[in-house]
Design an enzyme around this catalytic site. Structure first.
Site, mmCIF file in Angstrom:
data_model
loop_
_atom_site.group_PDB
_atom_site.id
_atom_site.type_symbol
_atom_site.label_atom_id
_atom_site.label_comp_id
_atom_site.label_asym_id
_atom_site.label_seq_id
_atom_site.Cartn_x
_atom_site.Cartn_y
_atom_site.Cartn_z
ATOM 1 N N GLU A 64 39.581 41.851 41.465
ATOM 2 C CA GLU A 64 38.975 41.720 40.062
ATOM 3 C C GLU A 64 40.158 41.620 39.148
ATOM 4 O O GLU A 64 41.153 42.187 39.186
ATOM 5 C CB GLU A 64 38.185 43.135 40.016
ATOM 6 C CG GLU A 64 37.081 43.320 40.652
ATOM 7 C CD GLU A 64 36.110 44.583 40.691
ATOM 8 O OE1 GLU A 64 36.653 45.597 39.854
ATOM 9 O OE2 GLU A 64 35.110 44.887 41.192
ATOM 10 N N HIS A 83 31.749 43.665 37.071
ATOM 11 C CA HIS A 83 31.882 45.189 37.042
ATOM 12 C C HIS A 83 31.617 46.024 35.922
ATOM 13 O O HIS A 83 32.078 46.805 35.443
ATOM 14 C CB HIS A 83 33.423 45.273 37.473
ATOM 15 C CG HIS A 83 33.679 46.716 38.242
ATOM 16 N ND1 HIS A 83 34.727 46.986 39.424
ATOM 17 C CD2 HIS A 83 33.034 47.982 38.269
ATOM 18 C CE1 HIS A 83 34.608 48.268 39.656
ATOM 19 N NE2 HIS A 83 33.543 48.686 39.114
#
Length: 118
Positions: A64, A83
């Site tokens: 990420e 996220h």
């Protein structure tokens, strides 16, 4: 930009792999808002491209932020979010309300959620 590589134990990494995806119905959707690496991305990509599952909704990834050229970005029948699936009014009320209660309990000399390091 900071890239986050999430670390999991060997017990939790790849919990959902080709075998588990193979047990899913062709109309089933995999939704992961927990930790990216619990799902074997290669197996998921294969299942999506082969049409053995209905699709995937992912809010977490092995790396990420998800790189621009990552294969999940072009995988069929996917919904990808950055996220932030936890960002709801209810969750903020729960999280911050709990923090306020914990601080108040500590100030009263009655701490809660104490971890015993022994």
């Amino acid at each position: 930009m900071v890239t986050l590589h999430l670390r999991l134990s060997d017990r939790t990494r790849g919990l959902v792999g080709a075998a588990e995806l193979g047990l899913m119905k062709p109309t089933a959707f995999l939704v992961n808002t927990s930790r990216g690496p619990i799902v074997d991305e290669a197996a998921l990509l294969s299942a999506l491209h082969e049409g053995t599952i209905g699709g995937a909704g992912l809010d977490v990834f092995d790396v990420e932020p998800l790189p621009p050229d990552h294969p999940l970005r072009s995988a069929p029948r996917t919904v990808l979010t950055p996220h932030l699936g936890y960002v709801t009014t209810g969750n903020y009320e729960l999280f911050f309300g709990g923090v306020v209660e914990d601080i108040a309990a500590y100030l009263r000399g009655e701490p809660v959620n104490v971890i015993d390091g022994r």
